[in-house]
Design an enzyme around this catalytic site. Structure first.
Site, short mmCIF file in Angstrom:
data_model
loop_
_atom_site.label_atom_id
_atom_site.label_comp_id
_atom_site.label_asym_id
_atom_site.label_seq_id
_atom_site.Cartn_x
_atom_site.Cartn_y
_atom_site.Cartn_z
N GLU A 18 0.81 -1.22 0.00
CA GLU A 18 0.00 0.00 0.00
C GLU A 18 0.85 1.27 0.00
O GLU A 18 0.49 2.26 -0.65
CB GLU A 18 -0.93 0.01 1.22
CG GLU A 18 -1.98 -1.09 1.22
CD GLU A 18 -1.54 -2.32 1.99
OE1 GLU A 18 -2.42 -3.00 2.55
OE2 GLU A 18 -0.31 -2.60 2.02
N LYS A 116 24.25 -0.92 -0.76
CA LYS A 116 23.62 -2.05 -0.11
C LYS A 116 23.77 -1.94 1.41
O LYS A 116 24.82 -1.56 1.92
CB LYS A 116 24.24 -3.36 -0.59
CG LYS A 116 23.95 -3.70 -2.04
CD LYS A 116 22.51 -4.13 -2.25
CE LYS A 116 22.21 -4.45 -3.70
NZ LYS A 116 22.79 -5.73 -4.13
N GLU A 497 13.96 -7.60 -22.62
CA GLU A 497 13.49 -8.44 -21.52
C GLU A 497 12.02 -8.21 -21.17
O GLU A 497 11.60 -8.34 -20.01
CB GLU A 497 14.36 -8.22 -20.27
CG GLU A 497 15.83 -8.52 -20.52
CD GLU A 497 16.71 -8.30 -19.30
OE1 GLU A 497 16.19 -8.36 -18.17
OE2 GLU A 497 17.91 -8.07 -19.47
N ARG A 528 10.75 0.44 -4.37
CA ARG A 528 11.03 -0.73 -5.19
C ARG A 528 10.96 -1.99 -4.34
O ARG A 528 11.61 -2.09 -3.28
CB ARG A 528 12.43 -0.59 -5.81
CG ARG A 528 12.97 -1.85 -6.47
CD ARG A 528 12.34 -2.12 -7.79
NE ARG A 528 13.06 -3.17 -8.51
CZ ARG A 528 12.51 -4.03 -9.34
NH1 ARG A 528 11.21 -3.96 -9.58
NH2 ARG A 528 13.23 -4.94 -9.95
N ASP A 612 24.70 -11.51 -15.58
CA ASP A 612 24.69 -10.52 -14.50
C ASP A 612 25.00 -11.15 -13.15
O ASP A 612 24.38 -12.14 -12.75
CB ASP A 612 23.32 -9.85 -14.41
CG ASP A 612 23.06 -8.90 -15.57
OD1 ASP A 612 24.03 -8.50 -16.22
OD2 ASP A 612 21.89 -8.56 -15.80
N GLU A 618 27.07 -8.72 -2.40
CA GLU A 618 26.04 -8.59 -1.37
C GLU A 618 26.23 -9.51 -0.17
O GLU A 618 26.03 -9.12 0.96
CB GLU A 618 24.67 -8.86 -2.00
CG GLU A 618 23.50 -8.62 -1.10
CD GLU A 618 22.20 -8.73 -1.87
OE1 GLU A 618 21.42 -9.63 -1.57
OE2 GLU A 618 22.00 -7.91 -2.79
N HIS A 655 27.64 -7.82 -14.93
CA HIS A 655 27.21 -6.52 -14.41
C HIS A 655 27.10 -6.60 -12.90
O HIS A 655 26.65 -7.60 -12.35
CB HIS A 655 25.85 -6.12 -15.01
CG HIS A 655 25.24 -4.92 -14.34
ND1 HIS A 655 25.78 -3.66 -14.46
CD2 HIS A 655 24.16 -4.78 -13.53
CE1 HIS A 655 25.05 -2.80 -13.76
NE2 HIS A 655 24.07 -3.46 -13.18
N GLU A 679 27.80 -0.20 -11.60
CA GLU A 679 27.17 1.02 -11.12
C GLU A 679 28.29 1.94 -10.67
O GLU A 679 29.19 1.52 -9.94
CB GLU A 679 26.24 0.71 -9.94
CG GLU A 679 25.64 1.95 -9.29
CD GLU A 679 26.53 2.58 -8.24
OE1 GLU A 679 26.58 3.83 -8.21
OE2 GLU A 679 27.17 1.86 -7.48
N HIS A 708 18.20 5.13 -11.44
CA HIS A 708 17.22 5.06 -10.37
C HIS A 708 16.62 6.42 -10.07
O HIS A 708 15.85 6.58 -9.12
CB HIS A 708 17.85 4.46 -9.11
CG HIS A 708 18.16 3.01 -9.27
ND1 HIS A 708 19.33 2.58 -9.85
CD2 HIS A 708 17.47 1.88 -8.96
CE1 HIS A 708 19.35 1.25 -9.88
NE2 HIS A 708 18.22 0.81 -9.35
#
Length: 772
Positions: A18, A116, A497, A528, A612, A618, A655, A679, A708
């Site tokens: 929401e 991140k 894609e 996102r 990718d 991460e 990537h 990036e 972004h």
């Protein structure tokens, strides 16, 4: 007295996203700001009441955010760079400008950098502190939300990012290093002192300060900074108007190397992650003990995965802490922000499968149940039917192994992880065969997933149209995007894609071993959200997954079209992984499946294939000593396994995005790709220094503009970026591309931005060739 159950934080996006829908509706001019505020209030109340209904004792407030809590903290402290202040926007629009940039009648500014959040797929905004003088209490948000909860009869536990973590993740003016001088430390500490005093006045009982940066490697300067901050802050928890307990909350690892300092400072509570930091935290407790008056908050309910909690294991951890101190509360290991909202409505999984999972709401029940079980004696535990039912989930009968997959893994040899010939020789062959110009231009892969694209996919899912009609639509979109890329002059094209719902879920749906949910969304950044698939069993590829549409796109142009794949490490890291086998084995299963796809693409005539690995960085362990043994020593070879079988003239791209690459740049080079796109624009091209220092062999495309943000970069702006890149990289090894895929952007900003990028590359190319 019943044992305390505490939740570090709760998802804020809503059961049906929401908040996302309200904010994005506002950005598109379809909703008023007051509607967004109303939705936010409704969600906060709903989420608080859910936690009350599960008998959670310490429920967080101020864990809510319109965009990001680090950004909220920057605004709380007044760390708003002048370029955003000059826009003259109201509070929410200033926050949005800092988070996603602004381009309009009041000015043109880029967003703050985005990185991140430790080892998660959540992204935070990097604060920028221009000068200590700007630091002051600048927001009423934490106090308003505490008061809001109090009006509902709930004395919540306010939650803030702690000052140490905030400063360690912040940067100085223009992205420079932050100087932790006495003026800055005093200014930041003074704001937190004022926060404590305000909460005492409002009647708060606990204040949670999140300090996850403590689980990273530290030097003496780091702990000196920590002590300087908290020696000023902690005395303020007691005043003439009352007192407040301060909970120092850590997560994502252990604090064994600094626990003694934490204990000596005398916090009222210390939160320890006993999932990811179990050994180090338990060892520290055993060695240094617990100060009198300090409660240990044992983080035993995993906030990072969706599998049911093993009650016996968690009770063992609580008991281990209880042998050191009687003051033990039970907690989540980290915020539940990182898991989906609820299993409600996930009937498609089927009860035999569903019973193995727990999302955020279900984890509240687990937390309460563990707190109750921890207070039972041995006889009570033996007679507890719920505990017995829980233990039946861990009897080893959930999954049958796929013997063909097991045997294929066992047959792997060292030669399967090495590509021949060496990269330098391949580069010569590829330049001759591919015939690309200097500074070749391309994109990262995806093009805008418009409302029409999503609607047609939904119609197919609901069987309102047949597969033939849907395929005809996808072919039309590919025709259009190929023609448009040719028109603006891109050198290496992509098919867009359009047939893919997500870069991981799409592949999971075509591989054996995966399960999928209906509504298990998790926030990634801003508004996102992603819906990770679940790895349920052994993974294999029944047949080609991408060859059809890549081949179709290549048939529509004389230019090179990249085949687009997601790499094995990223598929693992952006899925819910199994817990019954290790991550190395799961990644190698995925690598073999993607290897088969790479070889089929090559056989179909696709000369450039991008695999990718956006999420490689991460899950890199937070402690440097664990990097290779626990991760890189198998993650990097897994990528090489994917592409080691292709011929020299096939160019392999990869990537990566929104992470710190500098300290693993040599490991990235060791992946042995031919080209990597990074990036870079939102992090001010800092990766260039690492590329230069490491004598990076892989050709690279540091992103020249931030996708972004909805703003459109000018040609001159991109020319300047290219100039910065060429100052530190050999032009013969540079590619020109955006930061990331264009899936989330609109058509209106996508094509002008790419036109400016191509024009800038051509201008610089002509200048370089003229100089020769």
């Amino acid at each position: 007295m019943p044992r305390i159950a505490s939740v570090i934080g709760f998802p804020r996006i809503g059961a049906d996203r929401e908040l996302k829908k309200a904010i994005e509706g506002y950005w598109k001019g379809r909703r008023e700001l007051d509607e967004v505020r109303s939705t936010a209030r409704e969600l906060r109340e709903r989420h608080w009441r859910i936690q009350v209904g599960h008998d959670i004792d310490l429920i967080a407030s101020n864990d809510f955010s319109y965009y990001d809590r680090m950004l909220d903290t920057a605004i709380l402290l007044g760390a708003i760079p002048e370029r955003y202040r000059r826009l003259g926007l109201d509070a929410e629009d200033t926050l949005f400008a800092m988070g996603r940039g602004y381009q309009g009648p009041r000015g043109d500014v880029t967003a703050l950098p985005m990185k991140k959040w430790f080892t998660t797929n959540y992204h935070y905004l990097v604060p920028e502190i221009e000068e200590p003088a700007q630091i002051r209490l600048n927001s009423e948000k934490p106090f308003e939300e505490f008061t809001e909860a109090k009006a509902l009869g709930l004395v919540s536990k306010p939650v803030l990012i702690g000052p140490y973590t905030f400063l360690k993740l912040a940067r100085g003016p223009q992205g420079g290093a932050l100087d932790y001088d006495a003026g800055l430390i005093d200014a930041v500490a003074s704001v937190y002192v004022e926060v404590l005093r305000r909460f005492i006045g409002l009647g708060a009982q606990w204040l949670q300060l999140d300090e996850p940066y403590l689980v990273l490697d530290k030097d003496e300067g780091d702990m000196a900074l920590f002590r300087s901050l908290y020696s000023r802050i902690l005395p303020a928890r007691t005043s003439a108007h009352g007192s407040l307990k301060v909970l120092l909350q850590t997560y994502f690892g252990h604090v064994g190397d600094c626990y003694e300092t934490l204990a000596l400072l005398g916090f009222d509570g210390i939160g320890l992650d006993l999932v990811e930091g179990r050994e180090g935290n338990l060892s520290a407790l055993e060695r240094y003990g617990v100060s009198e008056g300090t409660t240990i908050f044992a983080g035993v309910v995993n906030g990072r995965n969706i599998w049911r909690n093993d009650y016996a294991a968690s009770l063992g951890l609580v008991d281990a802490v209880g042998r050191i101190t009687p003051d033990v509360a039970v907690s989540t290991s980290c915020s539940l922000l990182h898991v989906p909202f609820s299993l409600e409505g996930e009937d498609g999984l089927g009860e035999p499968v569903r019973r193995h999972f727990a999302f955020a709401v279900e984890k509240l029940g687990e937390l309460r149940r563990i707190a109750e079980l921890a207070d039972q004696d041995e006889a009570g535990l033996r007679a507890d039917k719920a505990l017995a039912a829980n233990q039946s989930l861990f009897d080893g009968s959930r999954v049958r192994r796929d013997q063909a997959v097991v045997e294929r893994l066992a047959a792997l040899r060292p030669s399967d992880f090495t590509r021949h010939p060496a990269r330098a020789e391949r580069r010569t062959i590829q330049r001759e065969e591919l015939g690309l110009p200097l500074l070749p231009t391309t994109t990262i892969g995806s093009f805008p997933q418009t409302a029409r694209v999503r609607a047609e996919r939904a119609r197919l899912r609901k069987r309102e149209i047949g597969q033939e009609d849907y395929d005809r639509f996808i072919a039309g979109r590919i025709d259009s995007v190929i023609a448009e890329q040719e028109r603006i002059g891109l050198d290496v094209l992509v098919h867009g894609e359009f047939e893919r719902n997500d870069m991981v879920e799409y592949f999971g749906q075509r591989l054996k071993g995966f399960l999928f949910t209906r509504n298990a969304w998790v926030q990634s950044y801003g508004t996102r959200c992603v819906k990770p698939p679940i790895i349920w069993g052994d993974v294999s590829r029944p047949g080609p997954m991408t060859v059809r549409w890549s081949s179709y796109a290549q048939s529509k142009t004389d230019r090179m079209v990249k085949g687009m794949l997601t790499g094995p490490v990223t598929i693992l890291n952006w899925s819910w992984p199994r817990e019954d086998i290790g991550r190395k084995e799961q990644t190698e299963q995925l690598a073999l499946a993607i290897r088969d796809e790479v070889e089929d693409l090559e056989a179909a005539g696709i000369r450039i294939i991008q695999i990718d690995e956006a999420a490689l960085r991460e899950k890199l362990p937070l402690r440097r000593s664990d990097w290779h043994r626990a991760y890189l020593d198998w993650a990097v070879p897994a990528f090489r396994l994917v592409h080691s079988g292709v011929r020299p003239g096939t160019q392999i791209h990869t990537h990566m995005c929104y992470s710190e690459f500098n300290d693993i740049i040599r490991d990235i080079d060791a992946m042995d790709a031919d080209v990597i796109s990074f990036e870079a624009s939102r992090s001010d091209l800092t990766v260039l220094d690492a590329i230069q220092a490491a004598h990076f062999e892989t050709e690279a495309g540091p992103g020249v503009y931030d996708i972004h943000s909805p703003r459109i970069p000018s040609q001159e702006e991109i020319e300047e970026r290219i100039g910065q890149i060429l100052h530190k990289m050999d032009a013969a090894k540079v590619w020109i591309n955006p930061d990331c895929g264009l899936k989330t952007r609109g058509e209106a900003e996508t094509w002008p931005s790419l036109e400016h990028m191509v024009a800038a590359a051509r201008y610089v190319r002509a200048r370089l060739e003229g100089a020769c």
